[in-house]
Enzyme design. Structure first.
Site, PDB file in Angstrom:
ATOM      1  N   HIS A 173     -14.157 -11.190  29.968  1.00 49.18           N
ATOM      2  CA  HIS A 173     -14.325  -9.774  29.594  1.00 49.18           C
ATOM      3  C   HIS A 173     -13.111  -8.983  30.099  1.00 49.18           C
ATOM      4  O   HIS A 173     -12.977  -8.718  31.285  1.00 49.18           O
ATOM      5  CB  HIS A 173     -15.614  -9.235  30.215  1.00 49.18           C
ATOM      6  CG  HIS A 173     -16.090  -7.948  29.610  1.00 49.18           C
ATOM      7  ND1 HIS A 173     -15.276  -7.102  28.896  1.00 49.18           N
ATOM      8  CD2 HIS A 173     -17.315  -7.352  29.618  1.00 49.18           C
ATOM      9  CE1 HIS A 173     -15.977  -6.043  28.491  1.00 49.18           C
ATOM     10  NE2 HIS A 173     -17.226  -6.187  28.917  1.00 49.18           N
ATOM     11  N   HIS A 176     -13.220  -2.458  27.712  1.00 48.99           N
ATOM     12  CA  HIS A 176     -14.169  -1.379  27.996  1.00 48.99           C
ATOM     13  C   HIS A 176     -14.041  -0.734  29.373  1.00 48.99           C
ATOM     14  O   HIS A 176     -15.014  -0.250  29.944  1.00 48.99           O
ATOM     15  CB  HIS A 176     -15.604  -1.879  27.809  1.00 48.99           C
ATOM     16  CG  HIS A 176     -15.840  -2.503  26.479  1.00 48.99           C
ATOM     17  ND1 HIS A 176     -16.909  -3.328  26.213  1.00 48.99           N
ATOM     18  CD2 HIS A 176     -15.141  -2.438  25.315  1.00 48.99           C
ATOM     19  CE1 HIS A 176     -16.859  -3.746  24.970  1.00 48.99           C
ATOM     20  NE2 HIS A 176     -15.781  -3.215  24.401  1.00 48.99           N
ATOM     21  N   TYR A 178     -13.388  -2.069  32.308  1.00 52.65           N
ATOM     22  CA  TYR A 178     -13.795  -2.837  33.477  1.00 52.65           C
ATOM     23  C   TYR A 178     -12.561  -3.430  34.163  1.00 52.65           C
ATOM     24  O   TYR A 178     -11.439  -3.073  33.831  1.00 52.65           O
ATOM     25  CB  TYR A 178     -14.822  -3.889  33.072  1.00 52.65           C
ATOM     26  CG  TYR A 178     -16.103  -3.268  32.559  1.00 52.65           C
ATOM     27  CD1 TYR A 178     -16.850  -2.414  33.370  1.00 52.65           C
ATOM     28  CD2 TYR A 178     -16.559  -3.487  31.260  1.00 52.65           C
ATOM     29  CE1 TYR A 178     -18.022  -1.817  32.905  1.00 52.65           C
ATOM     30  CE2 TYR A 178     -17.728  -2.899  30.791  1.00 52.65           C
ATOM     31  CZ  TYR A 178     -18.449  -2.056  31.614  1.00 52.65           C
ATOM     32  OH  TYR A 178     -19.591  -1.462  31.150  1.00 52.65           O
TER      33      TYR A 178
END
Length: 370
Positions: A173, A176, A178
């Site tokens: 990931h 977004h 993060y």
């Protein structure tokens, strides 16, 4: 079994190295917070199995946190470390494979998206490249080189465990707002060492994570990398303002070992840059030559972020536009989020031309593991 002519492109097999999928439909990762103490139970395994039973080609799990005390931003998010949590994920893999599906965990650290007020009993501070929130406010000290190295190894360990447990791929990931994305973004990365600087310089942390994951899983295990331009605090944010910048940004990530890029947008149909109809996944595929996953309000009549307004849901919508783009070769795979969350049989209904049976998304779907 007869596949609807309209949906035929979605149900062509996909192959990339050792990842072989029966179709092009991907379940997008969606945080559910149904894993008390970080351990996914039988309800979580059943939730994923139901999608596998209903023709989803590849399931990407909700974000699972790596082994770091500040990794999670919410309670109930599953861990991807520790004997009990990994045993839970082993059961998930078994259920999905028994149903004929394929599955990849999304490994995740939320960085400074972690809010102290949500963890009043914890003395652990949120972390980020420069210790800044997504609005640029100081919340902690900048990460040290030693801390960065530890984080890289935590990602690698989670990936190694994913392979050991029998997952079919792993997704990192990097989107977004993060942790990895906080290194990418100049608002949250003010470092003056090798982990900061220009757009390419700010990819160094991600590159080291990808390289460490590749070393941990070997040359053939598929690595998916999710990235986005937008941030939760700024939907118009751009890491890359034009195709040339995007190419510079993607090149080191691709070279580090990414097999498939997951280009996260809010609306799959929107062009990423002026002068072309290509969306972010389309540009990513064109610039890297590697397969790309598109995502963003597929199968819904409303943009996903508007669906959380009080009392508002989203009606099921046609998928002609995304199929047209898939047929043109703009991207290779289509990730479906909220439409699959509320209707486990969404893919099977699309395949069988039972669109009149599709269930509309409602906010209530977030309260259960249907």
């Amino acid at each position: 079994m007869t596949i609807s002519k309209t949906a035929a492109a979605l149900f062509k097999p996909f192959e990339n190295g050792r990842l072989k999928l029966e179709n092009r439909i991907v379940m997008a990762p969606m945080t559910r917070c149904f894993s008390p103490t970080g351990v996914p139970g039988p309800d979580v395994a059943g939730y994923y199995r139901r999608r596998a039973e209903n023709a989803v080609g590849l399931i990407i799990t909700e974000g699972t946190i790596i082994n770091h005390p500040a990794a999670a931003a919410d309670h109930g998010v599953p861990h991807f470390y520790g004997e009990e949590a990994l045993e839970g994920w082993s059961r998930v893999v078994h259920e999905v494979h028994e149903a004929g599906g394929k599955i990849a965990p999304q490994i995740w650290h939320t960085g400074t998206a972690r809010e102290r007020k949500k963890f009043p009993d914890s003395n652990v501070d949120p972390i980020g490249p420069s210790g800044l929130s997504l609005t640029g406010e100081p919340v902690s000290e900048p990460l040290t080189i030693e801390e960065i190295c530890g984080l890289v190894q935590a990602y690698a360990q989670s990936a190694a465990d994913a392979k050991r447990l029998g997952f079919d791929a792993v997704e990192i990931h990097g989107a977004h707002g993060y942790l990895i994305d906080q290194f990418f973004w100049d608002v949250t990365n003010k470092r003056t060492d090798d982990y900061g600087g220009d757009l390419v310089g700010r990819t160094k942390f991600a590159v080291e994570v990808i390289e460490a994951v590749r070393a941990a899983v070997g040359p053939d295990f598929p690595i998916i990398f999710r990235f986005s331009q937008w941030k939760p605090v700024n939907y118009g944010a751009k890491l890359a303002a034009n195709p040339e910048e995007l190419e510079r940004f993607l090149a080191p990530l691709s070279a580090a070992g990414v097999d498939i890029f997951h280009a996260s947008t809010r609306r799959f149909w929107e062009p990423e840059f002026e002068g072309s109809d290509l969306n972010l996944a389309g540009w990513t595929r064109k610039l890297t030559g590697k397969p790309a996953i598109t995502v963003g309000s597929v199968g819904l009549d409303s943009v996903f972020t508007s669906l959380f307004e009080e009392g508002k849901g989203g009606q099921a919508a046609g998928i002609d536009k995304v199929i047209e783009r898939l047929e043109r070769g703009e991207f290779d795979l289509v990730a479906v989020g909220r439409a699959l969350l509320t209707d486990p049989a969404w893919a099977a209904k699309i395949r069988d031309d039972r669109t009149d049976e599709l269930q509309p998304f409602t906010r209530e779907a977030l309260t259960t593991l249907s």
